[in-house]
Each structure stands twice: as structure tokens, then as C-alpha cells.
Write an enzyme that holds these catalytic residues in place. Structure first.
Site, PDB file in Angstrom:
ATOM      1  N   ARG A   1      87.882  14.485  12.067  1.00  0.00           N
ATOM      2  CA  ARG A   1      88.527  15.520  11.244  1.00  0.00           C
ATOM      3  C   ARG A   1      87.449  16.419  10.650  1.00  0.00           C
ATOM      4  O   ARG A   1      86.548  15.929   9.968  1.00  0.00           O
ATOM      5  CB  ARG A   1      89.344  14.864  10.119  1.00  0.00           C
TER       6      ARG A   1
ATOM      7  N   GLU B   1      94.213  18.980  -0.028  1.00  0.00           N
ATOM      8  CA  GLU B   1      94.300  18.758  -1.468  1.00  0.00           C
ATOM      9  C   GLU B   1      94.527  20.034  -2.288  1.00  0.00           C
ATOM     10  O   GLU B   1      93.687  20.429  -3.119  1.00  0.00           O
ATOM     11  CB  GLU B   1      93.028  18.049  -1.964  1.00  0.00           C
TER      12      GLU B   1
ATOM     13  N   HIS C   1      89.656  23.836   3.498  1.00  0.00           N
ATOM     14  CA  HIS C   1      89.058  22.782   2.664  1.00  0.00           C
ATOM     15  C   HIS C   1      88.233  23.463   1.578  1.00  0.00           C
ATOM     16  O   HIS C   1      87.030  23.252   1.437  1.00  0.00           O
ATOM     17  CB  HIS C   1      88.196  21.856   3.509  1.00  0.00           C
TER      18      HIS C   1
ATOM     19  N   GLU D   1      91.561  10.778   4.399  1.00  0.00           N
ATOM     20  CA  GLU D   1      90.307  10.429   3.726  1.00  0.00           C
ATOM     21  C   GLU D   1      90.456   9.112   2.980  1.00  0.00           C
ATOM     22  O   GLU D   1      91.464   8.906   2.309  1.00  0.00           O
ATOM     23  CB  GLU D   1      89.873  11.484   2.695  1.00  0.00           C
TER      24      GLU D   1
ATOM     25  N   ASN E   1      94.988  11.505   1.224  1.00  0.00           N
ATOM     26  CA  ASN E   1      93.621  11.142   0.826  1.00  0.00           C
ATOM     27  C   ASN E   1      93.751  10.125  -0.303  1.00  0.00           C
ATOM     28  O   ASN E   1      94.301  10.452  -1.368  1.00  0.00           O
ATOM     29  CB  ASN E   1      92.847  12.367   0.331  1.00  0.00           C
TER      30      ASN E   1
ATOM     31  N   TYR F   1      91.724   7.324  -2.701  1.00  0.00           N
ATOM     32  CA  TYR F   1      90.466   6.761  -3.193  1.00  0.00           C
ATOM     33  C   TYR F   1      90.698   5.649  -4.203  1.00  0.00           C
ATOM     34  O   TYR F   1      90.007   4.635  -4.184  1.00  0.00           O
ATOM     35  CB  TYR F   1      89.584   7.866  -3.793  1.00  0.00           C
TER      36      TYR F   1
HETATM   37  N1  LIG Z   1      90.496   8.526  -9.813  1.00  0.00           N
HETATM   38  N2  LIG Z   1      90.321   9.350  -9.055  1.00  0.00           N
HETATM   39  N3  LIG Z   1      90.145  10.303  -8.498  1.00  0.00           N
HETATM   40  C1  LIG Z   1      90.059  10.747  -7.165  1.00  0.00           C
HETATM   41  C2  LIG Z   1      89.733  12.233  -7.218  1.00  0.00           C
HETATM   42  C3  LIG Z   1      90.701  12.983  -6.365  1.00  0.00           C
HETATM   43  C4  LIG Z   1      90.247  14.364  -6.128  1.00  0.00           C
HETATM   44  N4  LIG Z   1      89.070  14.436  -5.244  1.00  0.00           N
HETATM   45  C5  LIG Z   1      89.122  14.070  -3.981  1.00  0.00           C
HETATM   46  O1  LIG Z   1      90.063  13.488  -3.518  1.00  0.00           O
HETATM   47  C6  LIG Z   1      87.975  14.462  -3.095  1.00  0.00           C
HETATM   48  C7  LIG Z   1      88.312  14.637  -1.697  1.00  0.00           C
HETATM   49  C8  LIG Z   1      87.849  15.898  -0.988  1.00  0.00           C
HETATM   50  O2  LIG Z   1      88.720  16.235   0.085  1.00  0.00           O
HETATM   51  C9  LIG Z   1      86.418  15.739  -0.412  1.00  0.00           C
HETATM   52  O3  LIG Z   1      85.937  17.027  -0.055  1.00  0.00           O
HETATM   53  C10 LIG Z   1      85.529  15.058  -1.442  1.00  0.00           C
HETATM   54  O4  LIG Z   1      84.174  15.048  -0.987  1.00  0.00           O
HETATM   55  C11 LIG Z   1      86.053  13.634  -1.617  1.00  0.00           C
HETATM   56  C12 LIG Z   1      85.149  12.801  -2.535  1.00  0.00           C
HETATM   57  O5  LIG Z   1      85.223  13.296  -3.855  1.00  0.00           O
HETATM   58  C13 LIG Z   1      87.470  13.608  -2.121  1.00  0.00           C
END
Ligand SMILES: N=[N+]=NCCCCNC(=O)[C@@H]1[C@H]2[C@H](O)[C@@H](O)[C@H](O)[C@@H](CO)[C@@H]12
Length: 446
Positions: A79, A168, A123, A352, A293, A295
Site C-alpha cells: 500500500r 484518515e 495521504h 495500517e 487503521n 493502533y
Molecule cells: N491512541 N491513539 N492514537 C492513534 C492515533 C491515530 C491517528 N494517527 C494515526 O493513525 C497515524 C496513521 C497515519 O496514516 C500514518 O501516516 C502515521 O505514520 C501512523 C503512525 O502515527 C498512523
């Protein structure tokens, strides 16, 4: 590990993910126009240590080497995102053929290595020229996005059959227009509902155009969290509801039900003068998949001083990554089951999932056991989701390479491949070697 591979279906798409501004560099080459992230990262005080994406992982010049490394690791899905200002330096109008050529060559290189592309159209790197016309606050930007998408569909659509309109939109809306910690760096809560609506409108316009042009699959990627109340107190249950609306249903509801959640009006009231007749029908049109996505979960307590009326609670003993995010793989299962039962059997792709930890190079190796454990726990949680009936079709590790982590610059490493930014040397971390072994077992088993 062998037992785990049996728990995923034969055609499950295992991959890795990146994004244009975070890895490409070459920001002034081959006709690329400025993006809002070029401007933001060059604004003093916005990015930790004054880092910028000017060079990043120099992927623009090292693309073949990077694709070859994916192939050596046995990765069969990739991706990546396209930099809009490489295609339209001014956002619309005059196309930049050299920008299109880069993604044309990348696509061909991937296919030569039997790697299936999954392309994200946006993005976060909006052409600066469009920001100067109001950016996502301006409804016109949705139509410029549609025209950009059609141009890319036309160029790559014969070889790329899997598309994501937006990555996002919540982050673009909240971090970029309320918190000011992302480009364009605005702190204007009163425009947030309009920005989100225009992002979703642009998504709908691009999907509608793709249905006329392409025969592949198209979806949107949302950053979503299961939301748990810190206690059973009434106020914490209210916090859970409002936080869920602010982080999840603000975007899930319009995309899948053509409505905005009423709870959102409590925290972000708006006069809906920017919602035109037909907008929500356009936004709600059927998708082939939802990109998720994931995390970390959010555990919340009531806090009326926060925009979502909720503050995050981190339990004293729970493990966290170097981003301060809790490590809780069961949250992924809870989230997917909720989506499945609240929004119907839409196919899911985890676009992600990954973790940042402090990496140390020891004798040319990186023993990132915590990241490897994080990933394996989430694969197990994903298998649990599938066994409970959720149609998960793929999973992409964030990220293939260490890269520019937005406002945190290069201080946070998410890659399964280490990047030495002084030499641009790539070193596969133990987590990358483990992923490679897992993939080999998966493909041998199936
Ligand atoms: N609790 N908690 N919080 C999670 C925070 C959610 C918002 N940030 C993301 O999901 C970003 C997404 C992005 O696509 C990528 O470009 C970023 O590099 C990654 C790593 O940061 C993730």
C-alpha cells in the site's frame, strides 16, 4: 507460528504500507509542486527537531531497491500513496507527466515482482496552491480531488485494481484544522464539520467516477478505536458515547448510513448550510471494502474541558509503545466485531497496524522484540475476528520503512525495516525477518 497461518483464508492479502510525503523526498524534483506539508514542515516550531520530508527515505530515487527488498522478504501486497502535487503541481489544470511516470514505473516494478498495489489517493499532502484557495474548507477542493482521482485512475487503472480514496480524514480534519498540530496548522473548530464534509464529498465523487471507469475495488481508510469507559459511572458512559461519535461514527455513519451522528452536534454544533442536496447520497454509495487503521483502543473518562468531553486514561500497568499508545490487541477484535454488527458485512482490510519503539542497531541488526510481539498479538486478534465471522481480507503493517512521522519528525520509528537517515542504508529488523518467515509459512501452507 504454523497454527496461526491456518487461521487465515487462502487469499488473505498480507502487506506493508507507506505514504508519499513520509518516504519519497525529492520534493522539488521532476515538476512536483509544493504540498501543505512542505510549507508546514518548513515553518519553524511545527516539527520536532525542525525535521522535514525534503529527503525522508529518498524513496523517489531508491524505489527499485525498496521494491526489490519487499520481494526478497516475500511481501506480496504494497500500500502506497500518490502525491497529488506530483500529478497536478497547482492542484488542477496542467498535469505533470514526470510525476505520473514515477507511479507508472513503481506500479510496473511491483507487478514485475508479483506484488499487488493498493493505492491511496490522499495521504494528507494537499497541493499548497489549493490550500491558498481555502483547501478543504472550500467545497471546490472536493471537485479538484475528483479530477485528480480520474487522472490517476486513467493512468494506472489498467494495472491497479485496489484503491483507497482517503487516509484518515479524521486526522486531516482534527489535527489539521482543530488542534493545529498537522498541516495546514489551523485551530478553527468552527470549520471542522465543513472540512470533514468536503473530504467525504470528495470521497463520494471519486468512488462515483471510479464506478464509471474501473472494474476493481475501492474503499476509504478510517483510523478507528474501540472506546471503553474508565468506569461504570454515568459521566464516563456519556464520555464514551461522545468520544465514540467524535472519533468513529463521525465518519462511519455518513459513509455507511448517509447520516451524521446526532451526538456530534453536542460537541461540534454546526449550521448545515454546507450540505447540499444529494451530498449524503453520494457519500453513502456502496464500497468494496472499509480500510481500518488500528493502533490502540481508547479508554476514556468524563472531561468537559476536552472537545470530545473525554480524556484518555492509560492504566498504570498497561504496556505502551513509544508513542504512548496502549498495546491491546483485543481492542482490534472488539473494534472489528462492532463494525461488522453496526454497519453490516462490509469486507475489512487492516490498512495500517504497527508500533513505534526505540530501535538500537547492534552489530548491524535490530532486535525489536517488542514490535515483533506487538505484530504477532495483532495477527492473533485478527484471526479471532475472522473466526467470529468478520470478513477481513487483508492486513498491512505500518510501516515497511522507518519514515517521517509527521509532527514528530524522524524521532519515531514504525518500520520493520530500519532506515539510517545519514546513509539511507536499509537494515531489515528482526520484526521484518519474522514477518518474512510468517509469510513464507503462510504461502507454503496454502
Ligand atoms: N491512541 N491513539 N492514537 C492513534 C492515533 C491515530 C491517528 N494517527 C494515526 O493513525 C497515524 C496513521 C497515519 O496514516 C500514518 O501516516 C502515521 O505514520 C501512523 C503512525 O502515527 C498512523
Amino acid at each position: 507460528m504454523t497454527s496461526l497461518v491456518k487461521r487465515f483464508p487462502r487469499h488473505f492479502a498480507w502487506g506493508v504500507a507507506t505514504a508519499s510525503y513520509q518516504i519519497e523526498g525529492a520534493v522539488n524534483e521532476d515538476g512536483r509542486g509544493a504540498s501543505i506539508w512542505d510549507v508546514f514542515s518548513h515553518t519553524p516550531g511545527k516539527i520536532l527537531h525542525g525535521d522535514t520530508g525534503d529527503i525522508a527515505c529518498d524513496h523517489y530515487h531508491r524505489m527499485r531497491e525498496d521494491v526489490n527488498l519487499m520481494s526478497q522478504l516475500g511481501i506480496s501486497n504494497y500500500r502506497f500513496s500518490i502525491s497529488w502535487p506530483r500529478i497536478f503541481p497547482m492542484g488542477y489544470g496542467q498535469k505533470n507527466s514526470r510525476g505520473l511516470d514515477f507511479y507508472d514505473q513503481l506500479t510496473d516494478q511491483l507487478l514485475q515482482e508479483n506484488i499487488e498495489p493498493l493505492v491511496t489517493l490522499y495521504h494528507w499532502d494537499l497541493p499548497q496552491a489549493l490550500q491558498e484557495k481555502g483547501g478543504w474548507i472550500n467545497r471546490d477542493t472536493a471537485f479538484y480531488f475528483r479530477d485528480y482521482a480520474v487522472t490517476v485512475f486513467d493512468k494506472l487503472g489498467d494495472r491497479v485494481h485496489n484503491w483507497i480514496t482517503h487516509n484518515e480524514p479524521w486526522v486531516t480534519t482534527v489535527a489539521g484544522h482543530i488542534q493545529g498540530r498537522h498541516a495546514p496548522g489551523l485551530k478553527q473548530p468552527n470549520v471542522a464539520r465543513k472540512v470533514a464534509h468536503h473530504l467525504l464529498l470528495s470521497h463520494g465523487l471519486a468512488v462515483e467516477s471510479y464506478r464509471d471507469m474501473g472494474k476493481g475495488r475501492i474503499g476509504i481508510t478510517l483510523n478507528l478505536h474501540p472506546v471503553y469507559p474508565a468506569s461504570s459511572r454515568e459521566e464516563d458512559l456519556t464520555a464514551q458515547q461522545l468520544h465514540d461519535a467524535f472519533h468513529n461514527t463521525w465518519f462511519l455513519d455518513p459513509v455507511f448510513t448517509g447520516t451524521y451522528p446526532e451526538e456530534l452536534d453536542e460537541i461540534l454544533p454546526f449550521d448545515n448550510d454546507f450540505i447540499a442536496e444529494g451530498d449524503l447520497n453520494l457519500i453513502q454509495q456502496p464500497l468494496d471494502f472499509l480500510g481500518v487503521n488500528y493502533y490502540a483502543p481508547h479508554r476514556v473518562r468524563w472531561n468537559p474541558d476536552e472537545i470530545s468531553h473525554a480524556s484518555l486514561v492509560i492504566l498504570p500497568e498497561e504496556p505502551i509503545t513509544s508513542m504512548g499508545w496502549p498495546v491491546d490487541a483485543k481492542g482490534l477484535t472488539d473494534l472489528l466485531i462492532r463494525i461488522h454488527y453496526d454497519y453490516g458485512p462490509i469486507p475489512i482490510i487492516i490498512t495500517e497496524n504497527g508500533a513505534a519503539y526505540e530501535d538500537v542497531v547492534e552489530d548491524g541488526q535490530i532486535h525489536d522484540a517488542l514490535r515483533q510481539h506487538y505484530l504477532e498479538m495483532h495477527w492473533d486478534a485478527l484471526a479471532n475476528s475472522i473466526e467470529q465471522g468478520v470478513p477481513v481480507h487483508g492486513y498491512y503493517v505500518w510501516s515497511f520503512l522507518d519514515n517521517f512521522e509527521w509532527a514528530l519528525g524522524y524521532s519515531k520509528r514504525f518500520g520493520i525495516v530500519y532506515v539510517d537517515y545519514l546513509t539511507q542504508q536499509r537494515i531489515v529488523k528482526d520484526s521484518g525477518l519474522a514477518y518474512s518467515r510468517f509469510l513464507r509459512e503462510f504461502y507454503e501452507y496454502h
